[in-house]
Design a protein around this motif. Structure first.
Motif, PDB file in Angstrom:
ATOM      1  N   UNK A   1       0.897  -1.232  -0.076  1.00 53.39           N
ATOM      2  CA  UNK A   1      -0.081  -0.039  -0.345  1.00 53.39           C
ATOM      3  C   UNK A   1       0.914   1.256  -0.061  1.00 53.39           C
ATOM      4  N   UNK A   2       1.869   1.242   0.961  1.00 52.51           N
ATOM      5  CA  UNK A   2       2.744   2.293   0.755  1.00 52.51           C
ATOM      6  C   UNK A   2       3.505   2.490  -0.433  1.00 52.51           C
ATOM      7  N   UNK A   3       3.963   1.530  -1.126  1.00 53.31           N
ATOM      8  CA  UNK A   3       4.786   1.661  -2.297  1.00 53.31           C
ATOM      9  C   UNK A   3       3.881   2.131  -3.439  1.00 53.31           C
ATOM     10  N   UNK A   4       2.596   1.601  -3.377  1.00 50.79           N
ATOM     11  CA  UNK A   4       1.459   2.215  -4.258  1.00 50.79           C
ATOM     12  C   UNK A   4       1.384   3.760  -4.268  1.00 50.79           C
ATOM     13  N   UNK A   5       1.067   4.017  -3.080  1.00 53.70           N
ATOM     14  CA  UNK A   5       1.125   5.536  -2.692  1.00 53.70           C
ATOM     15  C   UNK A   5       1.930   6.193  -3.245  1.00 53.70           C
ATOM     16  N   UNK A   6       3.298   5.874  -3.002  1.00 51.45           N
ATOM     17  CA  UNK A   6       4.459   6.623  -3.782  1.00 51.45           C
ATOM     18  C   UNK A   6       4.552   6.400  -4.984  1.00 51.45           C
ATOM     19  N   UNK A   7       4.192   5.509  -5.662  1.00 52.19           N
ATOM     20  CA  UNK A   7       4.200   5.413  -7.149  1.00 52.19           C
ATOM     21  C   UNK A   7       3.204   6.059  -8.015  1.00 52.19           C
ATOM     22  N   UNK A   8       2.145   6.135  -7.413  1.00 53.04           N
ATOM     23  CA  UNK A   8       1.046   6.898  -7.913  1.00 53.04           C
ATOM     24  C   UNK A   8       0.885   8.417  -7.407  1.00 53.04           C
TER      25      UNK A   8
ATOM     26  N   UNK B   1      -3.079  -2.053 -15.804  1.00 53.05           N
ATOM     27  CA  UNK B   1      -3.653  -3.431 -15.083  1.00 53.05           C
ATOM     28  C   UNK B   1      -2.727  -3.838 -13.932  1.00 53.05           C
ATOM     29  N   UNK B   2      -3.375  -4.303 -13.007  1.00 57.09           N
ATOM     30  CA  UNK B   2      -2.497  -4.566 -11.720  1.00 57.09           C
ATOM     31  C   UNK B   2      -3.255  -5.857 -10.898  1.00 57.09           C
ATOM     32  N   UNK B   3      -2.158  -6.638 -10.051  1.00 55.50           N
ATOM     33  CA  UNK B   3      -2.448  -7.662  -9.599  1.00 55.50           C
ATOM     34  C   UNK B   3      -2.963  -7.358  -8.336  1.00 55.50           C
ATOM     35  N   UNK B   4      -2.218  -6.120  -7.547  1.00 48.61           N
ATOM     36  CA  UNK B   4      -2.642  -5.910  -6.141  1.00 48.61           C
ATOM     37  C   UNK B   4      -3.759  -5.288  -5.913  1.00 48.61           C
ATOM     38  N   UNK B   5      -4.862  -5.802  -6.228  1.00 49.12           N
ATOM     39  CA  UNK B   5      -6.409  -5.055  -6.188  1.00 49.12           C
ATOM     40  C   UNK B   5      -6.670  -5.079  -4.745  1.00 49.12           C
ATOM     41  N   UNK B   6      -6.303  -5.878  -3.700  1.00 45.89           N
ATOM     42  CA  UNK B   6      -6.702  -5.781  -2.335  1.00 45.89           C
ATOM     43  C   UNK B   6      -5.880  -4.681  -1.804  1.00 45.89           C
ATOM     44  N   UNK B   7      -4.733  -4.228  -2.248  1.00 43.17           N
ATOM     45  CA  UNK B   7      -3.933  -3.163  -1.670  1.00 43.17           C
ATOM     46  C   UNK B   7      -4.428  -1.848  -2.394  1.00 43.17           C
ATOM     47  N   UNK B   8      -4.783  -1.988  -3.791  1.00 41.29           N
ATOM     48  CA  UNK B   8      -5.391  -0.747  -4.501  1.00 41.29           C
ATOM     49  C   UNK B   8      -6.620  -0.311  -3.839  1.00 41.29           C
ATOM     50  N   UNK B   9      -7.493  -1.150  -3.370  1.00 37.29           N
ATOM     51  CA  UNK B   9      -8.509  -0.803  -2.842  1.00 37.29           C
ATOM     52  C   UNK B   9      -8.470   0.131  -1.499  1.00 37.29           C
ATOM     53  N   UNK B  10      -7.449  -0.090  -0.724  1.00 39.11           N
ATOM     54  CA  UNK B  10      -7.174   0.760   0.361  1.00 39.11           C
ATOM     55  C   UNK B  10      -6.735   1.991  -0.157  1.00 39.11           C
ATOM     56  N   UNK B  11      -6.376   2.389  -1.105  1.00 36.71           N
ATOM     57  CA  UNK B  11      -6.077   3.565  -1.735  1.00 36.71           C
ATOM     58  C   UNK B  11      -7.430   4.717  -1.780  1.00 36.71           C
TER      59      UNK B  11
END
Length: 362
Positions: A183-190, A257-267
């Motif tokens: 989740x933290x990595x996605x926040x930084x990436x996006x 397209x992403x495989x980390x949908x459970x983590x994406x949802x937390x954003x």
């Protein structure tokens, strides 16, 4: 005892609802009892290809109905099914399942399943399509041994005979316990800041999914709102151009397209689902389990509502959606809302499907 050999028929192993359901089932089914293979009508590499192979599947390819004549299409399916000695054919091709189960009948397959994953009205784009759908409905009635649908609406739109609703179950534990590091990595990436209000959508970038509507809404909201679009598709370029025209390109995040949908949802602060039509809409279930309130169109079947106060159905009217977005508050969510016996648990889906698979009609 020998394994029951199931051939799943799909266009391609990409990240759509049908494909995701099949892969969820594949991960959880007893693979010492069932062997899954895939008959695919597109030989381009799919998102789930490698995982399917790693779980023991063989992938077989043939031309789609639109890229060959109907006789070659049927003969090709018959040959593959005979060569592989298949026990069950499970078509996920909606109305095209009629020709598939006819071919399976000709190949001597005992159990022939057609699975409706969509409201078939979305496919009636021309007189030819309406004619083909009518013919296939007849073939399904005559040659399918079992009919399954992801919702009552999806089933009624395709079948002229009784059908069984198979809920698109998800791995509930995976959504209840996302990986915080990811989740933290996605926040930084996006480039998502703590002060941002994130509106999220997951699905193919297509006319039916209606992301253009969301970009219009974003243009009416202040700059603290951002829109994250997860997925890819034919309308990606058009949606980017539309975002530029409305001067919101800096607030629309095309996440791919992403495989980390459970983590994406937390954003997401709010999940937006403005599809014109859906067979079910499994991503809305994933959002609810993730604790994300949802605003969905009335083109989404009522079955997606888990009855925990997290779904608002709205007409596709920009003012209504703007009002809902601005008024909605993050709903308190506790894990006690879900347990092993929850209807949407993939374990329940697998159990139901195993009962269907295990009884081979003669």
């Amino acid at each position: 005892m020998s394994k029951i050999k199931v051939m799943h028929c799909l266009g391609q192993l990409n990240t759509g609802g049908a494909e995701t359901l099949v892969m969820n089932i594949f991960r959880h089914i007893e693979r010492d009892k069932f062997e899954f293979d895939f008959l695919l009508f597109n030989d381009d590499k799919g998102f789930y290809d490698e995982e399917a192979k790693s779980l023991g599947a063989n992938l077989h390819y043939t031309s789609s109905m639109g890229h060959t004549n109907i006789f070659k299409y049927i003969r090709s399916i018959i040959k593959i099914l005979k060569d592989q000695n298949i026990d069950i054919v499970h078509s996920h091709m909606d109305w095209q399942g009629g020709l598939i189960v006819y071919a399976a009948y000709r190949a001597g397959v005992k159990k022939r399943i057609v699975h409706s994953h969509a409201n078939q009205g979305m496919f009636k784009t021309s007189l030819l399509h309406r004619l083909l759908i009518t013919i296939n409905k007849y073939l399904i009635k005559r040659y399918a041994t079992d009919c399954i649908a992801c919702s009552q609406e999806a089933g009624e739109s395709l079948f002229r005979q009784p059908f069984e609703v198979l809920i698109n179950g998800i791995d509930i534990e995976r959504f209840l316990n996302p990986n915080q590091e990811i989740i933290n990595q996605l926040k930084q990436e996006l480039n998502i800041q703590d002060t941002d209000i994130i509106l999220g959508n997951v699905g193919s970038l297509s006319e039916n999914k209606n992301q253009r509507f969301l970009i219009q809404i974003l243009s009416k909201l202040d700059k603290k709102y951002k829109l994250v679009l997860v997925g890819d598709g034919s309308m990606k370029y058009e949606l980017k151009q539309f975002s530029k025209e409305l001067n919101v390109m800096d607030r629309v995040i095309f996440a791919g397209v992403r495989k980390e949908i459970p983590e994406i949802m937390q954003l997401f602060n709010i999940f937006l689902f403005p599809s014109k039509k859906e067979g079910l809409g499994i991503v809305a279930i994933e959002a609810q389990v993730s604790g994300v309130p949802c605003i969905v169109s009335k083109g989404i079947p009522n079955e997606i509502d888990m009855h925990i106060g997290m779904v608002s159905f709205e007409e596709l009217d920009r003012n209504l959606w703007l009002k809902s977005i601005q008024c909605i508050e993050k709903i308190d969510f506790t894990k006690k809302d879900f347990n092993e016996n929850n209807l949407y648990n993939i374990k329940y889906t697998v159990e139901q499907l195993c009962n269907i698979y295990s009884y081979l009609k003669c």
